[in-house]
Design a protein around this motif. Sequence first.
Motif, short mmCIF file in Angstrom:
data_model
loop_
_atom_site.label_atom_id
_atom_site.label_comp_id
_atom_site.label_asym_id
_atom_site.label_seq_id
_atom_site.Cartn_x
_atom_site.Cartn_y
_atom_site.Cartn_z
N ARG A 11 -29.00 -41.99 -35.63
CA ARG A 11 -28.78 -40.68 -36.25
C ARG A 11 -29.47 -39.61 -35.40
N GLY A 12 -29.33 -38.36 -35.84
CA GLY A 12 -30.07 -37.26 -35.22
C GLY A 12 -29.71 -37.03 -33.76
N ARG A 33 -32.93 -49.54 -35.10
CA ARG A 33 -33.57 -50.56 -35.94
C ARG A 33 -32.53 -51.25 -36.81
N ILE A 131 -37.64 -38.07 -24.65
CA ILE A 131 -37.58 -36.96 -25.60
C ILE A 131 -39.00 -36.64 -26.06
N TYR A 146 -49.05 -35.70 -33.70
CA TYR A 146 -47.70 -35.66 -33.13
C TYR A 146 -47.75 -35.00 -31.75
N PRO A 176 -37.60 -30.28 -26.84
CA PRO A 176 -36.84 -29.44 -27.77
C PRO A 176 -37.76 -28.68 -28.71
N VAL A 178 -37.48 -26.83 -32.65
CA VAL A 178 -37.08 -27.47 -33.92
C VAL A 178 -35.58 -27.75 -33.91
#
Length: 279
Positions: A11-12, A33, A131, A146, A176, A178
């Motif tokens: 996803r994403g 996963r 990323i 983070y 990136p 947000v």
Amino acid sequence: MSVWMITGAARGLGLEIARAALAGGEQVALAARRPESIPEDVRNQENALAVRLDVTDATRIAPAVAEITNRFGSIDVLVNNAGRGLLGALEEITDAEARSLFDVNVFGLINTTRAVLPSMRNAGAGRLVHIGSRSGFEGEPGVSMYSASKFAVAGISEALAAELETFGIQSMVVEPGVIRTDFLDASSVQLPAGRIAAYDGTPAHATLDWAGEANHTQLGDPVKMAEFIYRVVSGPRLPLHLPVGQDALDRRTVMTDRLARELAPLLEASAATAHAEIA
Ligand code: NAD
């Protein structure tokens, strides 16, 4: 046609990079996963391969890489995308929470990279795309762990670029701003279990409040970002850093200007700390 391996691709941003690469005619291994959760319109494409991989399970990385090279013959581009968030003031974050974040964002990336490097070195070519984040060049309140993990990603990527140039392998960190993905969902971002009320009303908790309100309203478009990243990775040469999105560009300028401004009056004294005999 090149072979891409993308981690966290269910996803994403990872999924959108996979879509962009498939649309560009590449062969794409989507590592996830739960590969069954990769949307069928992507998973069932002829040039796609869904591979089961939790990047924190070091024993599974080599078999996943072997599965991909058995099917496609090589891995030309590795996109280390799998990652998650952890918010809270540093004092609120336990040792276990911090280490668990680093297991995904840093050690998962290191172990996956290590597993693909032998074949890239043998081929004398390869592209590593990590990323990172806007938080990987500016530490912000409420995001320290983070940020630390993404600073690590940036440092690793820069070092790899210098170490691997001799083998024809390039490395780039994507930073990136947000992005409107599920990143701020409870399934991805973790809040500290031990909240300390004293931080209420301070910048660290302002970030927690922002995360609650900003979910799914973030500025960055994952599809446009993925297409941009795909275009850059397919270009002649990878830049060392790729900030993505206006907020990332703006924050980078703020940080660079601040460093230059604060250092200007100190430059001479800093340089003068050398041994007199060398100077
Ligand atoms: P997301 O939560 O939708 O995607 C993260 C993906 O990583 C998911 O598919 C998740 O299953 C996977 N993942 C998490 N732990 C994993 C593990 N142990 N093994 C394998 N896969 C795992 O969020 P996203 O925004 O698409 O995030 C993608 C990357 O972009 C992450 O590295 C994130 O840190 C980074 N990023 C996100 C933003 C943002 O605002 N969304 C900003 C800057 C950077």
